[in-house]
Design a protein around this motif. Structure first.
Motif, PDB file in Angstrom:
ATOM      1  N   ASN A  28       5.528  -9.112 -30.707  1.00 27.44           N
ATOM      2  CA  ASN A  28       6.557  -8.729 -31.676  1.00 27.44           C
ATOM      3  C   ASN A  28       6.106  -7.429 -32.328  1.00 27.44           C
ATOM      4  N   SER A  29       6.895  -6.378 -32.130  1.00 25.55           N
ATOM      5  CA  SER A  29       6.490  -5.048 -32.625  1.00 25.55           C
ATOM      6  C   SER A  29       6.219  -5.074 -34.126  1.00 25.55           C
ATOM      7  N   ARG A  30       6.942  -5.987 -34.823  1.00 27.35           N
ATOM      8  CA  ARG A  30       6.784  -6.040 -36.283  1.00 27.35           C
ATOM      9  C   ARG A  30       5.427  -6.591 -36.677  1.00 27.35           C
ATOM     10  N   PHE A  38       0.965  -4.166 -26.878  1.00 25.66           N
ATOM     11  CA  PHE A  38       2.296  -4.741 -27.145  1.00 25.66           C
ATOM     12  C   PHE A  38       2.893  -5.225 -25.823  1.00 25.66           C
ATOM     13  N   ALA A  43      13.861 -11.635 -23.576  1.00 24.09           N
ATOM     14  CA  ALA A  43      14.483 -12.912 -23.939  1.00 24.09           C
ATOM     15  C   ALA A  43      15.970 -12.641 -24.168  1.00 24.09           C
ATOM     16  N   ASN A  45      17.093 -10.886 -26.383  1.00 26.43           N
ATOM     17  CA  ASN A  45      16.946  -9.457 -26.595  1.00 26.43           C
ATOM     18  C   ASN A  45      15.910  -8.936 -25.616  1.00 26.43           C
ATOM     19  N   ASP A  46      15.858  -7.655 -25.428  1.00 25.64           N
ATOM     20  CA  ASP A  46      14.853  -7.093 -24.523  1.00 25.64           C
ATOM     21  C   ASP A  46      13.759  -6.409 -25.343  1.00 25.64           C
ATOM     22  N   TYR A  50      11.650  -2.183 -28.243  1.00 26.24           N
ATOM     23  CA  TYR A  50      10.827  -2.043 -29.450  1.00 26.24           C
ATOM     24  C   TYR A  50       9.497  -1.328 -29.190  1.00 26.24           C
ATOM     25  N   LYS A 110       0.666 -33.532 -31.895  1.00 29.90           N
ATOM     26  CA  LYS A 110      -0.165 -32.527 -31.230  1.00 29.90           C
ATOM     27  C   LYS A 110      -0.816 -31.579 -32.234  1.00 29.90           C
ATOM     28  N   ASN A 133       1.726 -23.686 -33.926  1.00 30.83           N
ATOM     29  CA  ASN A 133       1.890 -24.545 -32.734  1.00 30.83           C
ATOM     30  C   ASN A 133       2.366 -23.699 -31.567  1.00 30.83           C
ATOM     31  N   PHE A 134       1.605 -22.661 -31.281  1.00 29.45           N
ATOM     32  CA  PHE A 134       1.918 -21.771 -30.155  1.00 29.45           C
ATOM     33  C   PHE A 134       1.615 -22.526 -28.857  1.00 29.45           C
ATOM     34  N   ASN A 135       2.555 -23.363 -28.458  1.00 33.97           N
ATOM     35  CA  ASN A 135       2.211 -24.320 -27.404  1.00 33.97           C
ATOM     36  C   ASN A 135       2.991 -24.153 -26.105  1.00 33.97           C
ATOM     37  N   ASP A 161       9.275 -29.241 -22.857  1.00 34.23           N
ATOM     38  CA  ASP A 161      10.545 -29.939 -23.035  1.00 34.23           C
ATOM     39  C   ASP A 161      11.255 -30.145 -21.704  1.00 34.23           C
TER      40      ASP A 161
HETATM   41  C1  LIG Z   1      10.926 -14.752 -26.349  1.00 37.61           C
HETATM   42  C2  LIG Z   1      10.277 -14.384 -27.628  1.00 37.61           C
HETATM   43  O1  LIG Z   1       9.407 -13.550 -27.647  1.00 37.61           O
HETATM   44  N1  LIG Z   1      10.664 -15.077 -28.691  1.00 37.61           N
HETATM   45  C3  LIG Z   1      10.070 -14.860 -30.000  1.00 37.61           C
HETATM   46  C4  LIG Z   1      10.934 -13.883 -30.734  1.00 37.61           C
HETATM   47  O2  LIG Z   1      12.203 -14.464 -30.851  1.00 37.61           O
HETATM   48  P1  LIG Z   1      13.438 -13.535 -31.027  1.00 37.61           P
HETATM   49  O3  LIG Z   1      14.603 -14.436 -31.119  1.00 37.61           O
HETATM   50  O4  LIG Z   1      13.167 -12.497 -32.061  1.00 37.61           O
HETATM   51  O5  LIG Z   1      13.474 -12.809 -29.636  1.00 37.61           O
HETATM   52  P2  LIG Z   1      14.505 -11.727 -29.234  1.00 37.61           P
HETATM   53  O6  LIG Z   1      15.204 -12.206 -28.037  1.00 37.61           O
HETATM   54  O7  LIG Z   1      15.337 -11.302 -30.399  1.00 37.61           O
HETATM   55  O8  LIG Z   1      13.580 -10.497 -28.911  1.00 37.61           O
HETATM   56  C5  LIG Z   1      12.988 -10.288 -27.610  1.00 37.61           C
HETATM   57  C6  LIG Z   1      11.636  -9.774 -27.773  1.00 37.61           C
HETATM   58  O9  LIG Z   1      11.660  -8.619 -28.606  1.00 37.61           O
HETATM   59  C7  LIG Z   1      10.642  -8.686 -29.557  1.00 37.61           C
HETATM   60  N2  LIG Z   1      11.040  -7.947 -30.776  1.00 37.61           N
HETATM   61  C8  LIG Z   1      12.196  -8.240 -31.394  1.00 37.61           C
HETATM   62  C9  LIG Z   1      12.553  -7.547 -32.560  1.00 37.61           C
HETATM   63  C10 LIG Z   1      11.687  -6.538 -33.049  1.00 37.61           C
HETATM   64  O10 LIG Z   1      11.919  -5.865 -34.065  1.00 37.61           O
HETATM   65  N3  LIG Z   1      10.542  -6.296 -32.367  1.00 37.61           N
HETATM   66  C11 LIG Z   1      10.186  -6.974 -31.246  1.00 37.61           C
HETATM   67  O11 LIG Z   1       9.150  -6.713 -30.655  1.00 37.61           O
HETATM   68  C12 LIG Z   1      10.489 -10.172 -29.822  1.00 37.61           C
HETATM   69  O12 LIG Z   1       9.183 -10.450 -30.311  1.00 37.61           O
HETATM   70  C13 LIG Z   1      10.692 -10.761 -28.451  1.00 37.61           C
HETATM   71  O13 LIG Z   1       9.484 -10.793 -27.737  1.00 37.61           O
HETATM   72  O14 LIG Z   1      10.387 -13.603 -31.988  1.00 37.61           O
HETATM   73  C14 LIG Z   1      10.281 -14.759 -32.857  1.00 37.61           C
HETATM   74  C15 LIG Z   1       9.705 -14.302 -34.186  1.00 37.61           C
HETATM   75  O15 LIG Z   1       8.452 -13.693 -33.989  1.00 37.61           O
HETATM   76  C16 LIG Z   1       9.376 -15.791 -32.209  1.00 37.61           C
HETATM   77  O16 LIG Z   1       9.321 -16.968 -32.964  1.00 37.61           O
HETATM   78  C17 LIG Z   1       9.889 -16.128 -30.817  1.00 37.61           C
HETATM   79  O17 LIG Z   1       8.891 -16.921 -30.227  1.00 37.61           O
HETATM   80  C18 LIG Z   1       9.311 -17.910 -29.369  1.00 37.61           C
HETATM   81  C19 LIG Z   1      10.008 -19.069 -30.106  1.00 37.61           C
HETATM   82  C20 LIG Z   1       8.057 -18.478 -28.734  1.00 37.61           C
HETATM   83  O18 LIG Z   1       8.154 -19.060 -27.702  1.00 37.61           O
HETATM   84  N4  LIG Z   1       6.894 -18.297 -29.383  1.00 37.61           N
HETATM   85  C21 LIG Z   1       5.620 -18.842 -28.908  1.00 37.61           C
HETATM   86  C22 LIG Z   1       4.495 -18.002 -29.521  1.00 37.61           C
HETATM   87  C23 LIG Z   1       5.418 -20.303 -29.320  1.00 37.61           C
HETATM   88  O19 LIG Z   1       4.520 -20.949 -28.830  1.00 37.61           O
HETATM   89  N5  LIG Z   1       6.222 -20.777 -30.210  1.00 37.61           N
HETATM   90  C24 LIG Z   1       6.125 -22.085 -30.910  1.00 37.61           C
HETATM   91  C25 LIG Z   1       6.541 -23.379 -30.248  1.00 37.61           C
HETATM   92  C26 LIG Z   1       7.389 -23.378 -29.181  1.00 37.61           C
HETATM   93  C27 LIG Z   1       8.120 -24.715 -28.970  1.00 37.61           C
HETATM   94  O20 LIG Z   1       9.266 -24.834 -29.330  1.00 37.61           O
HETATM   95  N6  LIG Z   1       7.474 -25.764 -28.363  1.00 37.61           N
HETATM   96  C28 LIG Z   1       8.124 -27.023 -28.001  1.00 37.61           C
HETATM   97  C29 LIG Z   1       7.734 -27.396 -26.568  1.00 37.61           C
HETATM   98  C30 LIG Z   1       7.739 -26.312 -25.580  1.00 37.61           C
HETATM   99  C31 LIG Z   1       9.106 -25.920 -25.187  1.00 37.61           C
HETATM  100  C32 LIG Z   1       9.130 -25.035 -23.954  1.00 37.61           C
HETATM  101  N7  LIG Z   1      10.458 -24.492 -23.761  1.00 37.61           N
HETATM  102  C33 LIG Z   1       7.667 -28.165 -28.866  1.00 37.61           C
HETATM  103  O21 LIG Z   1       6.636 -28.091 -29.564  1.00 37.61           O
HETATM  104  O22 LIG Z   1       8.334 -29.223 -28.866  1.00 37.61           O
HETATM  105  C34 LIG Z   1       6.944 -21.964 -32.196  1.00 37.61           C
HETATM  106  O23 LIG Z   1       7.679 -20.991 -32.318  1.00 37.61           O
HETATM  107  O24 LIG Z   1       6.823 -22.842 -33.031  1.00 37.61           O
END
Ligand SMILES: CC(=O)N[C@H]1[C@@H](OP(=O)(O)OP(=O)(O)OC[C@H]2O[C@@H](n3ccc(=O)[nH]c3=O)[C@H](O)[C@@H]2O)O[C@H](CO)[C@@H](O)[C@@H]1O[C@H](C)C(=O)N[C@@H](C)C(=O)N[C@H](CCC(=O)N[C@@H](CCCCN)C(=O)O)C(=O)O
Ligand SMILES: Nc1ncnc2c1ncn2[C@@H]1O[C@H](COP(=O)(O)OP(=O)(O)OP(=O)(O)O)[C@@H](O)[C@H]1O
Ligand SMILES: C[C@@H](N)C(=O)N[C@H](C)C(=O)O
Length: 441
Positions: A28-30, A38, A43, A45-46, A50, A110, A133-135, A161
């Protein structure tokens, strides 16, 4: 981590441009800080949009895919697919650092078990654990890449899931010890039955080392019948519960007294899973007991908070499913308080069983002695409220749609006095964390 851009290119067998030392990773660029690589994920979004913002924040290089044209001046590693490159890099890091790896999965518990086990392991070893929970397929490789060079023990959470996901994650982390905390109904929409969930959870053994150990709860027949080449051990027996008070739980195990800084009988099971893994890595039980007295728990997991007005909030708002709701209701029943209230938001991803599963909790709610019930969402209001209305003073039943959190907040702000307890539980998609945050302001 310390990798030259070219080194990463060699690991990934990918072309690179520019030079520089990569010291961290961010997708995440932010959140980029100086020295980070980076990773532009695609997703909804692309992430490639960023790149400039990541560079402005100090990214030393970008990991991009070859479908995007990138300025030759920008230090970069260019791959076919950025997510699979992230996973490949994570795998490389796992093998390079080569810690003992303890992987944890399960329908519930978990993150809590991960936090407990990391505290136990830290009493003896340089330990790194999954952040928050980066899982998933992004979170697990990120965890591996964030792991410091000198890590001796990695405690890593694996979530899923859908069938097949844990096979990939297990091969990525190659555990020495694999733990399945329990089998519930989380995400049952995509599995139909608990038996299918158990089968998918057992995929955690696919990457388990041949001399590794699988730890499972002794009382889950869907797991105890497992037939694998690795050793299987059981946890959950042989403890003696002493007391559960408002902010901790005391039990004896192997003649040692444990006072864990959490409520909930289920947290004894989580603690026993963590303690059992500790024993496998020769942690002294007294050290384990000390570690569990105060450990860093990820927020919103049966988290005890006290508002400015002295009302106790039990914030359990990260996720929800029927087993977990039943478990926290039993906890609420067991703790002393002048008045108790429950706020229940819908449980998501239960599929065609959703109506029945929401209805099935009605009697348990009625059996819990509470002074007020607050239901949020269509599923609880359509399926549980009718039973509650027949058996509970309707003045104390409050109903909200999911877009009425502002009304809920203002009702709860008036509710309760010092020592009273409000339990909040819902799936993450209901966003009761916003209610908790507003009440804590
Ligand atoms: C694909 C992606 O990058 N999406 C992350 C991203 O969403 P966004 O909706 O912003 O993505 P978007 O589509 O808009 O943007 C695309 C990409 O552009 C990036 N971007 C966007 C804007 C910006 O200014 N700059 C930038 O770089 C963004 O980081 C992303 O990589 O930015 C959020 C805030 O930072 C994160 O929360 C998201 O992380 C997801 C959820 C993830 O999977 N995160 C990992 C690190 C994780 O483990 N997440 C856990 C758990 C996941 C989970 O649900 N687990 C399930 C089981 C597993 C399910 C498997 N499908 C469970 O426990 O039950 C969590 O979020 O809590
Ligand atoms: N062993 C258990 N049995 C039943 N319910 C549990 C158990 N452990 C935790 N829970 C319930 O699940 C909630 C979430 O706990 P935790 O975060 O540890 O689970 P999780 O499986 O890691 O879920 P997530 O990955 O979404 O964080 C707890 O707050 C509690 O309500
Ligand atoms: C948020 C995600 N990890 C999860 O647990 N989702 C389920 C559906 C929930 O929030 O209950």
């Amino acid at each position: 981590m310390n990798y030259e851009i070219k080194e990463v290119g060699d690991i990934l067998k990918a072309p690179t441009q520019g030079n520089g030392l990569i010291t961290g990773i961010a997708f995440n660029s932010r959140q980029v800080i100086a020295g980070d690589l980076f990773v532009a994920l695609v997703a909804d979004n692309d992430g490639h949009q960023y790149i400039q913002s990541a560079l402005d924040n100090g990214a030393v290089a970008v990991l991009v895919d070859n479908k995007h044209v990138i300025n030759a001046e920008i230090p970069a590693i260019i791959v076919d697919d950025t997510l699979s490159a992230l996973q490949q890099l994570g795998k490389y890091r796992r093998n390079q650092v080569n810690p003992k790896v303890i992987a944890i999965t399960g329908s519930n518990g978990k993150t809590t078990t991960k936090d407990m086990l990391a505290a136990i392991m830290s009493s003896e070893y340089k330990t790194f654990k999954t952040p928050e929970n980066f899982n998933n397929d992004i979170g697990v490789p990120l965890t591996l890449l964030m792991m410091p060079e000198d890590t001796e023990v990695l405690v890593v959470e694996l979530g899923m899931d859908r069938p097949g996901q844990l096979t990939i994650l297990s091969h990525l982390v190659k555990p020495d010890i694999a733990i399945i905390t329990m089998i519930g109904e989380a995400h049952i929409e995509f599995f139909k039955t608990r038996a299918n969930i158990a089968r998918a959870k057992l995929e955690i053994v696919s990457g388990l080392k041949n001399d590794g150990v699988l730890l499972i709860p002794f009382d889950e027949p869907l797991l105890t019948q497992v037939n694998i080449k690795q050793k299987v051990s059981f946890f959950g027996q042989g403890f003696h519960e002493i007391e559960m008070v408002s902010d901790h739980t005391i039990f004896d195990y192997q003649h040692i007294r444990f006072a864990i800084s959490l409520i909930g009988r289920y947290n004894i099971m989580n603690a026993l899973a963590a303690i059992s893994a500790g024993i496998l890595l020769h942690i002294d039980l007294k050290k384990a007991a000390k570690a569990l007295q105060t450990f860093d728990l990820t927020k919103n997991r049966t988290e005890r908070l006290v508002t400015a007005r002295g009302v106790v909030l039990i914030s359990d708002v990260y996720n929800s499913n029927p087993t977990a709701v039943a478990a926290v209701l039993a906890t609420l029943e067991a703790i002393p308080a002048p008045h108790k209230y429950i706020v229940l938001g819908d449980m998501l991803e239960l599929g065609e069983q959703a109506s029945d599963l929401h209805a099935s909790l009605g009697q348990k709610v009625l059996d819990t002695s509470v002074d007020g019930i607050y239901l949020v969402g269509r599923l609880f209001n359509e399926n549980m409220a009718p039973l509650i209305k027949q058996n509970f003073d309707s003045k104390h039943l409050h109903q909200y749609e999911t877009d009425q959190l502002t009304e809920l907040i203002s009702d709860l702000q008036q509710l309760g006095e010092t020592g009273d307890v409000i339990l909040l539980k819902a799936s993450h998609g209901i966003h009761l964390e916003n209610v908790v945050n507003a009440l804590m302001k």
